[in-house]
Design a protein around this motif. Structure first.
Motif, PDB file in Angstrom:
ATOM      1  N   MET A   1       0.841  -1.180   0.000  1.00 30.19           N
ATOM      2  CA  MET A   1       0.000   0.000   0.000  1.00 30.19           C
ATOM      3  C   MET A   1       0.883   1.239   0.000  1.00 30.19           C
ATOM      4  N   ILE A   2       0.443   2.225  -0.745  1.00 32.79           N
ATOM      5  CA  ILE A   2       1.114   3.521  -0.809  1.00 32.79           C
ATOM      6  C   ILE A   2       0.090   4.586  -0.431  1.00 32.79           C
ATOM      7  N   VAL A   3       0.468   5.496   0.447  1.00 39.76           N
ATOM      8  CA  VAL A   3      -0.364   6.664   0.759  1.00 39.76           C
ATOM      9  C   VAL A   3       0.401   7.883   0.285  1.00 39.76           C
ATOM     10  N   ARG A   4      -0.293   8.749  -0.443  1.00 35.27           N
ATOM     11  CA  ARG A   4       0.357   9.932  -1.016  1.00 35.27           C
ATOM     12  C   ARG A   4      -0.640  11.070  -1.117  1.00 35.27           C
ATOM     13  N   ARG A   5      -0.090  12.276  -1.267  1.00 36.43           N
ATOM     14  CA  ARG A   5      -0.942  13.430  -1.565  1.00 36.43           C
ATOM     15  C   ARG A   5      -1.532  13.227  -2.948  1.00 36.43           C
ATOM     16  N   ALA A   6      -2.793  13.501  -3.074  1.00 33.40           N
ATOM     17  CA  ALA A   6      -3.446  13.384  -4.373  1.00 33.40           C
ATOM     18  C   ALA A   6      -3.173  14.642  -5.184  1.00 33.40           C
ATOM     19  N   GLY A   7      -3.266  14.494  -6.503  1.00 40.48           N
ATOM     20  CA  GLY A   7      -3.042  15.611  -7.403  1.00 40.48           C
ATOM     21  C   GLY A   7      -4.166  15.747  -8.406  1.00 40.48           C
ATOM     22  N   VAL A   8      -3.953  16.594  -9.384  1.00 39.98           N
ATOM     23  CA  VAL A   8      -4.949  16.868 -10.419  1.00 39.98           C
ATOM     24  C   VAL A   8      -5.378  15.581 -11.118  1.00 39.98           C
ATOM     25  N   ALA A   9      -4.448  14.672 -11.341  1.00 36.92           N
ATOM     26  CA  ALA A   9      -4.761  13.422 -12.039  1.00 36.92           C
ATOM     27  C   ALA A   9      -5.702  12.527 -11.233  1.00 36.92           C
TER      28      ALA A   9
ATOM     29  N   ILE B   1     -19.774  11.472  -6.548  1.00 34.66           N
ATOM     30  CA  ILE B   1     -20.051  12.554  -7.496  1.00 34.66           C
ATOM     31  C   ILE B   1     -19.989  11.974  -8.895  1.00 34.66           C
ATOM     32  N   ASP B   2     -21.083  12.111  -9.642  1.00 33.39           N
ATOM     33  CA  ASP B   2     -21.150  11.484 -10.962  1.00 33.39           C
ATOM     34  C   ASP B   2     -20.648  12.401 -12.068  1.00 33.39           C
ATOM     35  N   GLY B   3     -20.633  11.881 -13.281  1.00 29.80           N
ATOM     36  CA  GLY B   3     -20.025  12.527 -14.437  1.00 29.80           C
ATOM     37  C   GLY B   3     -20.484  13.934 -14.733  1.00 29.80           C
ATOM     38  N   ASP B   4     -21.779  14.222 -14.596  1.00 34.14           N
ATOM     39  CA  ASP B   4     -22.246  15.557 -14.955  1.00 34.14           C
ATOM     40  C   ASP B   4     -21.827  16.613 -13.936  1.00 34.14           C
ATOM     41  N   GLN B   5     -21.363  16.194 -12.767  1.00 31.92           N
ATOM     42  CA  GLN B   5     -20.891  17.134 -11.749  1.00 31.92           C
ATOM     43  C   GLN B   5     -19.361  17.151 -11.644  1.00 31.92           C
ATOM     44  N   LEU B   6     -18.703  16.332 -12.430  1.00 35.03           N
ATOM     45  CA  LEU B   6     -17.253  16.194 -12.322  1.00 35.03           C
ATOM     46  C   LEU B   6     -16.513  17.497 -12.619  1.00 35.03           C
ATOM     47  N   GLY B   7     -16.955  18.234 -13.622  1.00 36.82           N
ATOM     48  CA  GLY B   7     -16.287  19.495 -13.954  1.00 36.82           C
ATOM     49  C   GLY B   7     -16.340  20.495 -12.811  1.00 36.82           C
ATOM     50  N   ALA B   8     -17.505  20.642 -12.199  1.00 38.58           N
ATOM     51  CA  ALA B   8     -17.647  21.567 -11.068  1.00 38.58           C
ATOM     52  C   ALA B   8     -16.811  21.091  -9.884  1.00 38.58           C
ATOM     53  N   TYR B   9     -16.765  19.780  -9.679  1.00 37.70           N
ATOM     54  CA  TYR B   9     -15.956  19.232  -8.583  1.00 37.70           C
ATOM     55  C   TYR B   9     -14.476  19.504  -8.841  1.00 37.70           C
ATOM     56  N   ALA B  10     -14.015  19.280 -10.058  1.00 42.75           N
ATOM     57  CA  ALA B  10     -12.614  19.535 -10.408  1.00 42.75           C
ATOM     58  C   ALA B  10     -12.271  21.006 -10.207  1.00 42.75           C
ATOM     59  N   ASP B  11     -13.193  21.887 -10.574  1.00 40.86           N
ATOM     60  CA  ASP B  11     -12.971  23.318 -10.365  1.00 40.86           C
ATOM     61  C   ASP B  11     -12.851  23.635  -8.875  1.00 40.86           C
ATOM     62  N   TRP B  12     -13.705  23.008  -8.053  1.00 33.59           N
ATOM     63  CA  TRP B  12     -13.668  23.230  -6.606  1.00 33.59           C
ATOM     64  C   TRP B  12     -12.340  22.759  -6.034  1.00 33.59           C
ATOM     65  N   VAL B  13     -11.906  21.570  -6.435  1.00 28.20           N
ATOM     66  CA  VAL B  13     -10.632  21.026  -5.940  1.00 28.20           C
ATOM     67  C   VAL B  13      -9.491  21.973  -6.298  1.00 28.20           C
ATOM     68  N   ALA B  14      -9.471  22.461  -7.523  1.00 28.77           N
ATOM     69  CA  ALA B  14      -8.417  23.377  -7.956  1.00 28.77           C
ATOM     70  C   ALA B  14      -8.471  24.690  -7.172  1.00 28.77           C
ATOM     71  N   ALA B  15      -9.664  25.220  -6.950  1.00 31.75           N
ATOM     72  CA  ALA B  15      -9.814  26.490  -6.248  1.00 31.75           C
ATOM     73  C   ALA B  15      -9.434  26.392  -4.772  1.00 31.75           C
ATOM     74  N   HIS B  16      -9.494  25.183  -4.206  1.00 32.92           N
ATOM     75  CA  HIS B  16      -9.216  24.977  -2.781  1.00 32.92           C
ATOM     76  C   HIS B  16      -7.911  24.212  -2.546  1.00 32.92           C
ATOM     77  N   ALA B  17      -7.036  24.203  -3.520  1.00 35.41           N
ATOM     78  CA  ALA B  17      -5.803  23.407  -3.442  1.00 35.41           C
ATOM     79  C   ALA B  17      -4.890  23.808  -2.290  1.00 35.41           C
ATOM     80  N   GLU B  18      -4.957  25.053  -1.850  1.00 37.30           N
ATOM     81  CA  GLU B  18      -4.096  25.509  -0.756  1.00 37.30           C
ATOM     82  C   GLU B  18      -4.665  25.177   0.621  1.00 37.30           C
ATOM     83  N   THR B  19      -5.968  24.967   0.701  1.00 41.87           N
ATOM     84  CA  THR B  19      -6.607  24.764   2.005  1.00 41.87           C
ATOM     85  C   THR B  19      -7.142  23.354   2.225  1.00 41.87           C
ATOM     86  N   HIS B  20      -7.457  22.633   1.182  1.00 39.15           N
ATOM     87  CA  HIS B  20      -8.035  21.296   1.289  1.00 39.15           C
ATOM     88  C   HIS B  20      -7.087  20.309   0.603  1.00 39.15           C
ATOM     89  N   LEU B  21      -6.370  19.548   1.442  1.00 33.95           N
ATOM     90  CA  LEU B  21      -5.309  18.678   0.929  1.00 33.95           C
ATOM     91  C   LEU B  21      -5.791  17.233   0.888  1.00 33.95           C
TER      92      LEU B  21
END
Length: 140
Positions: A1-9, A20-40
């Motif tokens: 097992m490997i535990v690591r910080r997750a990234g964009v991929a 979260i299903d496919g039609d919400q994936l874009g909004a979720y990806a945007d949220w993750v990117a916008a919160h990259a400094e605070t939500h790890l």
């Protein structure tokens, strides 16, 4: 097992683990990117397959007298795939998150747990705190 910080991929698998299903994936990806400094996000992999994830929110408290930097953490959205539970994966995710908290010098880390997971967090170094209070708005 490997535990690591997750990234964009990892956004698609993080979304899947959250239901979260496919039609919400874009909004979720945007949220993750916008919160990259605070939500790890952290992920656990077995043979290259992501089997669990957990998030560390890093936030700053109001400065106090003689203490201008008062950062704390909150664990959120911990999930291990059912078929991989009870194998130490959750504990490994907690160890990685708490190591990150130590590295960042966080004052403390909190978690708002469901009833079933309280014992898990107690086994992983958390304690119940009588001064933590909770407010919710009245149902309308």
């Amino acid at each position: 097992m490997i535990v690591r910080r997750a990234g964009v991929a990892d956004v698609a698998v993080l979304a899947e683990l959250r239901g979260i299903d496919g039609d919400q994936l874009g909004a979720y990806a945007d949220w993750v990117a916008a919160h990259a400094e605070t939500h790890l996000p952290f992920v656990a992999e077995v043979d290259g397959y992501v089997v669990g994830a957990a998030w560390l929110l890093v936030a700053e408290r109001v400065p106090g007298n003689g203490s201008p930097d008062r950062w704390y953490g909150d664990i959120q959205s911990v999930m291990v795939r059912e078929e991989y539970r009870n194998r130490g994966i959750g504990a490994a995710l907690m160890a990685a998150i708490l190591a990150e908290a130590r590295t960042r010098g966080l004052l403390h880390v909190t978690v708002h747990s469901g009833r079933r997971a309280v014992d898990f967090y107690l086994r992983n170094g958390f304690s119940q705190h009588r001064q933590l209070l909770f407010w919710e708005p009245a149902a309308s």
